[in-house]
Scaffold this motif. Sequence first.
Motif, PDB file in Angstrom:
ATOM      1  N   ASP A  90       0.909  -1.105  -0.308  1.00 28.02           N
ATOM      2  CA  ASP A  90      -0.237   0.017  -0.012  1.00 28.02           C
ATOM      3  C   ASP A  90       0.740   1.483   0.029  1.00 28.02           C
ATOM      4  OD1 ASP A  90      -2.533  -1.515  -0.007  1.00 28.02           O
ATOM      5  OD2 ASP A  90      -2.494  -1.323   2.313  1.00 28.02           O
ATOM      6  N   THR A 113      -0.361   9.274   1.026  1.00 23.75           N
ATOM      7  CA  THR A 113      -1.460  10.435   1.628  1.00 23.75           C
ATOM      8  C   THR A 113      -2.421   8.909   1.307  1.00 23.75           C
ATOM      9  OG1 THR A 113      -0.956  11.822   0.209  1.00 23.75           O
ATOM     10  CG2 THR A 113      -3.823  11.396   0.495  1.00 23.75           C
ATOM     11  N   GLY A 114      -3.624   8.985   2.575  1.00 26.92           N
ATOM     12  CA  GLY A 114      -4.840   8.277   3.378  1.00 26.92           C
ATOM     13  C   GLY A 114      -5.824   8.333   2.452  1.00 26.92           C
ATOM     14  N   ASP A 115      -6.589   7.872   2.712  1.00 26.27           N
ATOM     15  CA  ASP A 115      -8.564   8.162   2.791  1.00 26.27           C
ATOM     16  C   ASP A 115      -8.985   8.414   3.842  1.00 26.27           C
ATOM     17  OD1 ASP A 115     -10.657   8.182   2.466  1.00 26.27           O
ATOM     18  OD2 ASP A 115     -10.890   6.170   1.670  1.00 26.27           O
ATOM     19  N   ASP A 116      -9.605   9.486   4.044  1.00 30.84           N
ATOM     20  CA  ASP A 116     -10.409   9.732   5.057  1.00 30.84           C
ATOM     21  C   ASP A 116     -11.655   9.197   5.635  1.00 30.84           C
ATOM     22  OD1 ASP A 116      -8.486  11.810   5.974  1.00 30.84           O
ATOM     23  OD2 ASP A 116      -9.443  13.464   4.985  1.00 30.84           O
ATOM     24  N   ASP A 117     -11.704   7.985   4.779  1.00 28.35           N
ATOM     25  CA  ASP A 117     -13.462   7.246   5.260  1.00 28.35           C
ATOM     26  C   ASP A 117     -13.057   6.400   5.280  1.00 28.35           C
ATOM     27  OD1 ASP A 117     -14.890   9.981   4.302  1.00 28.35           O
ATOM     28  OD2 ASP A 117     -14.671   9.294   2.572  1.00 28.35           O
ATOM     29  N   ARG A 118     -11.562   5.868   5.264  1.00 26.20           N
ATOM     30  CA  ARG A 118     -11.351   4.155   4.788  1.00 26.20           C
ATOM     31  C   ARG A 118     -11.911   4.044   6.422  1.00 26.20           C
ATOM     32  NH1 ARG A 118      -5.351   1.686   4.889  1.00 26.20           N
ATOM     33  NH2 ARG A 118      -5.443  -0.682   5.670  1.00 26.20           N
ATOM     34  N   ARG A 139      -3.260  10.013  11.433  1.00 31.91           N
ATOM     35  CA  ARG A 139      -5.057   9.019  12.320  1.00 31.91           C
ATOM     36  C   ARG A 139      -4.601   8.174  13.323  1.00 31.91           C
ATOM     37  NH1 ARG A 139      -9.981   6.960   8.962  1.00 31.91           N
ATOM     38  NH2 ARG A 139     -11.406   6.556  10.640  1.00 31.91           N
ATOM     39  N   THR A 168      -4.162  10.452   6.348  1.00 31.42           N
ATOM     40  CA  THR A 168      -4.877  11.072   6.079  1.00 31.42           C
ATOM     41  C   THR A 168      -5.041  11.406   4.516  1.00 31.42           C
ATOM     42  OG1 THR A 168      -4.544  13.380   6.410  1.00 31.42           O
ATOM     43  CG2 THR A 168      -4.968  12.420   8.786  1.00 31.42           C
ATOM     44  N   SER A 169      -6.347  11.945   4.111  1.00 38.38           N
ATOM     45  CA  SER A 169      -6.419  12.588   2.530  1.00 38.38           C
ATOM     46  C   SER A 169      -5.370  13.927   2.670  1.00 38.38           C
ATOM     47  CB  SER A 169      -7.647  12.989   2.299  1.00 38.38           C
ATOM     48  OG  SER A 169      -7.972  14.181   3.159  1.00 38.38           O
ATOM     49  N   ALA A 170      -4.455  14.699   3.756  1.00 38.49           N
ATOM     50  CA  ALA A 170      -3.617  15.869   3.454  1.00 38.49           C
ATOM     51  C   ALA A 170      -2.600  15.650   3.139  1.00 38.49           C
ATOM     52  CB  ALA A 170      -3.241  16.972   4.938  1.00 38.49           C
ATOM     53  N   GLY A 171      -2.131  14.359   2.956  1.00 38.63           N
ATOM     54  CA  GLY A 171      -0.967  13.462   3.053  1.00 38.63           C
ATOM     55  C   GLY A 171      -0.260  12.701   3.033  1.00 38.63           C
TER      56      GLY A 171
END
Length: 199
Positions: A90, A113-118, A139, A168-171
């Motif tokens: 990943d 960078t992640g997905d805040d809804d994960r 997170r 997070t989606s911020a990076g």
Amino acid sequence: MRDEFDRTLDAVGPRLKQLRSRRDITLTDLSRQTGISVSTLSRLEAGLRRPTLEQLLPLARAHGVTIDELVDAPPTGDPRVNLRPIAIGDGATVLPLTRRPGGIQAYKFVLPTGDDDRVPDLRTHEGHDWVYVLNGRLRLVLGAHDLVLEAGEAAEFDTRTPHWFGATSAGPVEYLSLIGRQGERAHLRVAPGPAPARS
């Protein structure tokens, strides 16, 4: 690079089985030590499943080896330092900063960078963790708490508490982690002594 990564992960199963056999413990014993189910451990050893970072950490601790020894990652960088970054899937990378098995282990993690809804996949295992965010936003889901740590912030917790880390989606995020066996702490706390007597 992808072929090398695949070969590295494919070699983990036989190494896990060899380490467990050398310690003469059962899958059930190892499951109790790591919090990983017996069926998952069996599939990992048979090479039917590739390990995740959340599985490699408690397995390395249980067997008393470092993560880079567990996955036998190829050496990179300055050979005098011989730090071995390990791709964990990943897009995540872990860089072991300590070389000795046992005691507190230090790692640097870099997560894309992640997905805040994960929906996080919470894990538990024996030990204690201290994390410090170098760059980005981390997170941390810890039990019922869903936290976001900024650069310069830290958290410390018992890893028997269900937990999960992600960007997070911020990076992307970079953070340090000090992980010890149960009872070890990254910091020593000193109880306040008695107040000095007044004359």
